[in-house]
Design a protein around this motif. Structure first.
Motif, mmCIF file in Angstrom:
data_model
loop_
_atom_site.group_PDB
_atom_site.id
_atom_site.type_symbol
_atom_site.label_atom_id
_atom_site.label_comp_id
_atom_site.label_asym_id
_atom_site.label_seq_id
_atom_site.Cartn_x
_atom_site.Cartn_y
_atom_site.Cartn_z
ATOM 1 N N ALA A 1 10.547 15.398 10.094
ATOM 2 C CA ALA A 1 10.408 14.462 10.637
ATOM 3 C C ALA A 1 10.877 13.121 9.640
ATOM 4 N N ARG A 2 11.601 12.187 10.417
ATOM 5 C CA ARG A 2 11.857 11.115 9.700
ATOM 6 C C ARG A 2 10.755 10.152 9.635
ATOM 7 N N VAL A 3 10.689 9.381 8.381
ATOM 8 C CA VAL A 3 9.663 8.137 8.269
ATOM 9 C C VAL A 3 10.417 7.048 8.713
ATOM 10 N N GLY A 4 9.891 6.428 9.774
ATOM 11 C CA GLY A 4 10.322 5.386 10.435
ATOM 12 C C GLY A 4 10.102 4.082 10.047
ATOM 13 N N GLY A 5 9.411 3.843 9.181
ATOM 14 C CA GLY A 5 9.207 2.476 8.668
ATOM 15 C C GLY A 5 7.625 2.063 9.196
ATOM 16 N N VAL A 6 7.827 0.718 9.212
ATOM 17 C CA VAL A 6 6.473 -0.068 9.684
ATOM 18 C C VAL A 6 6.229 -0.437 11.004
ATOM 19 N N LEU A 7 5.220 -0.167 11.724
ATOM 20 C CA LEU A 7 5.052 -0.717 13.096
ATOM 21 C C LEU A 7 3.783 -1.694 12.856
ATOM 22 N N TYR A 8 3.625 -2.682 13.750
ATOM 23 C CA TYR A 8 2.674 -3.726 13.907
ATOM 24 C C TYR A 8 1.722 -3.134 15.019
ATOM 25 N N SER A 9 0.684 -2.738 15.007
ATOM 26 C CA SER A 9 -0.304 -2.488 16.155
ATOM 27 C C SER A 9 -1.145 -3.312 16.293
ATOM 28 N N ASP A 10 -2.212 -3.950 15.504
ATOM 29 C CA ASP A 10 -3.328 -4.492 15.772
ATOM 30 C C ASP A 10 -3.315 -6.139 15.295
ATOM 31 N N ALA A 11 -2.169 -6.448 14.523
ATOM 32 C CA ALA A 11 -2.020 -7.624 13.942
ATOM 33 C C ALA A 11 -0.524 -7.984 13.800
#
Length: 319
Positions: free
Chosen positions: A278-288
């Motif tokens: 699996a590729r580490v896809g970086g940072v997502l913003y979910s709750d903030a």
């Protein structure tokens, strides 16, 4: 002589009425009375705060209980937060159990004004079961509260915010409706762009895993299979069992990309990257949201950032 003067006066008055007639027949423009000071609104977290600003514009002054880049699940109310509530004219919360402390905190602050629950009228998804839902142990109850991750739901949020602002400040109703309509058009375009971003990616490849289960509405809206992983959001060091369970999950479900959220601990993500395809896809913003200098300072920017990150990771795994 007097009769002639009277006749000329009558004719002049008639001419003025004829000239003024079309103007008097027009619909008057909705009046917007300036406020002596902006309407003070307290929003529970940064994403809601941005939506209130988009609709309220200069007529509102928004304060947040949980700010940008802050973990909603770690929020501990302070006396300063109670003072914010006590001085507000409107309080905006998500509902669906996301702010489990809201009712107690609002009551303790002495605030007696209106509280708008932006998910009112929304049909929620049931909370995902099992340990993969929230690795940090925070329980939202029976419904998944992260409904803003679908643009269609965000449009309902905007409508509820618009109506609440108009009720709290009737003289600004026309301004709130105009701003809401303009923003809803932006959301319509955003929704189309997200759909287009995934159009070329085969559905069987649209599988990702995230730190906790905050993207189920996104997945349901845009045809992405999103799984939450146990252990990533924990503050404690992930155990060997956490890592083994996650690796098995990735391999079994043929997960294409793994993401960490902006407010989560990414240690486990980094460790499992070496042991799976699996590729580490970086940072997502979910709750903030991010801060002003970050990639997601507003709701629209957050959704575009997350979409681009997920789509790029899924495209890369196809090569």
């Amino acid at each position: 002589m007097e009769t002639s003067v009277i006749r000329r006066s009558i004719l002049a008055a008639a001419a003025l009425l004829v000239l003024a007639g079309p103007v008097l027949a027009q619909e008057p423009a909705p009046a917007t009375t300036p406020l002596a000071e902006p309407l003070r609104v307290v929003a529970s977290f940064s994403i809601l705060g941005d939506l209130v600003k988009q609709v309220g514009g200069p007529r509102v002054a928004v304060e947040l209980l949980v700010g940008a880049d802050a973990d909603m699940h770690a929020f501990q109310p302070s006396p300063a937060d109670s003072r914010k509530l006590a001085g507000a004219r409107l309080v905006v919360i998500n509902g669906l159990g996301f702010e489990g402390w809201a009712e107690r905190m609002i009551k303790a602050s002495g605030y007696t004004g209106p509280v708008v629950v932006v998910t009112r009228g929304l049909k929620p998804l049931a909370r995902a079961g099992g340990g993969g839902d929230h690795g940090h142990g925070h329980d939202h109850g029976g419904d998944d509260p992260h409904a803003w991750q679908s643009v269609a739901n965000a449009k309902l949020y905007v409508a509820n915010i618009r109506d609440a602002l108009a009720a709290a400040d009737p003289s600004g109703e026309a301004a709130y409706r105009a701003a809401a309509n303009a923003y809803l058009q932006r959301l319509d375009q955003l929704d189309r762009d997200i759909v287009a971003a995934f159009a070329s990616i085969p559905k069987e490849r649209r599988r990702v895993i995230t730190a906790h289960q905050a993207f189920r509405y996104f997945g349901a809206a845009y045809g992405i299979t999103v799984r939450g992983a146990k252990g990533i959001g924990d503050e404690a060091e992930p155990t060997a069992r956490d890592i083994a369970e996650l690796i098995r999950q990735i391999k079994k479900e043929r997960i294409r990309a793994v993401f960490v959220e902006s407010t989560a601990n990414r240690r486990l993500i980094d460790r499992i990257a070496k042991e799976t395809d699996a590729r580490v896809g970086g940072v997502l913003y979910s709750d903030a949201l991010s801060g002003p200098g970050g990639p997601a300072p507003g709701y629209v920017e957050m959704m575009r950032h997350n979409t681009e990150a997920i789509a790029a990771a899924l495209r890369d795994t196809a090569n």
